[in-house]
Enzyme design. Structure first.
Site: not given
Length: 362
Positions: A105, A201
């Site tokens: 990410c 997440c």
């Protein structure tokens, strides 16, 4: 803004760290613009509890931006995140590896696409709430550990390039988390006591197998748990759910000593286990290495400390590089084998030498 030190696009997740980042930079004379990255829809991953990318997170970021008097934008990168982070995460698990999507990410989203968006908005920098430090030493940009050892996040930032380091601000790197929360409280930020996310997440409950099965729309096949001689000791619910070194969840009864996962045969859908001693390793090799320090040449060696997992204590090792660019870390004393797919990050003192993806332990 007159006399501005520069324009900064601040990645605001809705958490306290990125909110204080925006406040500190504004206080230091930077012109700040808030940006929240929408990376997925919670309903798409069946997420419950605290996650990022929720409506509450966007509203918290917007509330802080309004309080600071700065613009706030929401950028939808959900398609890119699915293609470049979530799907590779699933594919790596199915290949028998243990990937770290937070690193991808950072590599693909925050310090690539967000930096490009910052350039389009006429910004000089991007900023995040990571606990790490960036300094220029001898004409080269370096990455240093955050001063708060409990929050240091330099491990997940090893992939940053010299250009990205030159255009990134990390104002929390020299601070402790308690001080950050005190600042947020003093400024009346709505998220001053918001708790930190501890898991990936898009897997906030930590149930990786559940996420993988929802993503694929089917259950993984059960199979045998075997010892290193091939004797069947039990059954697993899907080899993708296990990682090297794992002890919990093996469901093997009557063993004279604890078993640990020592390997996986994905082709035969088998999980291999053994005693702790079977996990002993002399080191590991990593591919796709990114050098933050000056690169080593083949034949050179460097004494370093390495981490093969985010929460692992640094291990003394000798670093060397093969002709094909593969980096080899030889431990000074045997250690538990590293899991393929995880990141290997090397340090000299507080400085990040570089990092890559673990291909194998030896």
């Amino acid at each position: 803004m007159a006399n501005s030190k520069g324009r900064v696009l601040v990645a605001m997740s809705g958490g306290v760290d990125s909110s204080v980042t925006a406040y500190l930079l504004q206080s230091q004379g930077y012109e700040c613009i808030g940006a929240t990255m929408k990376l997925y829809n919670n309903e798409d991953v069946n997420a419950t509890g605290h996650t990022c990318c929720s409506l509450d997170d966007v509203e918290d970021a917007r509330d802080v931006a309004f309080r600071l008097g700065i613009p706030h934008y929401v950028f939808d990168y959900s398609a890119e995140f699915e293609d470049e982070v979530m799907r590779p995460f699933v594919e790596e698990y199915e290949a028998g590896h243990t990937p770290n999507p937070c690193i991808e990410c950072n590599r693909r989203m925050k310090f690539s696409r967000l930096l490009k968006r910052a350039e389009e908005l006429g910004c000089d920098y991007i900023a995040t709430g990571h606990y790490a430090r960036i300094q220029q030493q001898g004409g080269r940009w370096t990455m240093l550990r955050g001063l708060d050892p409990k929050k240091d996040q330099s491990y997940v930032l090893y992939s940053m390039t010299q250009d990205q380091l030159a255009h990134t601000l990390l104002p929390l790197g020299g601070m402790e988390k308690t001080h950050v929360r005190e600042i947020a409280e003093a400024q009346g930020f709505v998220n001053a006591q918001k708790h930190d996310s501890q898991d990936i997440c898009f897997v906030p409950d930590g149930d990786y197998l559940g996420f993988l099965e929802r993503y694929r729309g089917c259950a993984y096949k059960p199979g045998d748990i075997v010892d290193e001689q091939g004797k069947v000791l039990g059954q697993h619910k899907g080899a993708v759910a296990y990682t090297i070194g794992q002890r919990k969840g093996l469901c093997i009864g009557g063993a004279p000593e604890p078993y640990f996962v020592t390997g996986k045969n994905m082709a035969e859908n088998k999980v291999i286990v053994g005693p702790r001693a079977a996990l002993q390793s002399q080191g590991c090799e990593a591919v796709n290495w990114n050098w933050i320090a000056e690169p080593l040449s083949p034949g050179e060696a460097l004494r370093v400390h390495v981490k093969a997992h985010y929460r692992q204590a640094p291990i003394p090792a000798e670093l060397s590089v093969h002709e094909d660019g593969t980096v080899r870390a030889t431990y000074l004393e045997p250690r538990q084998a590293a899991a393929p797919g995880q990141a290997l990050v090397a340090y000299v003192g507080d400085s990040v030498v570089g990092g890559g993806t673990i291909a194998r332990a030896f």
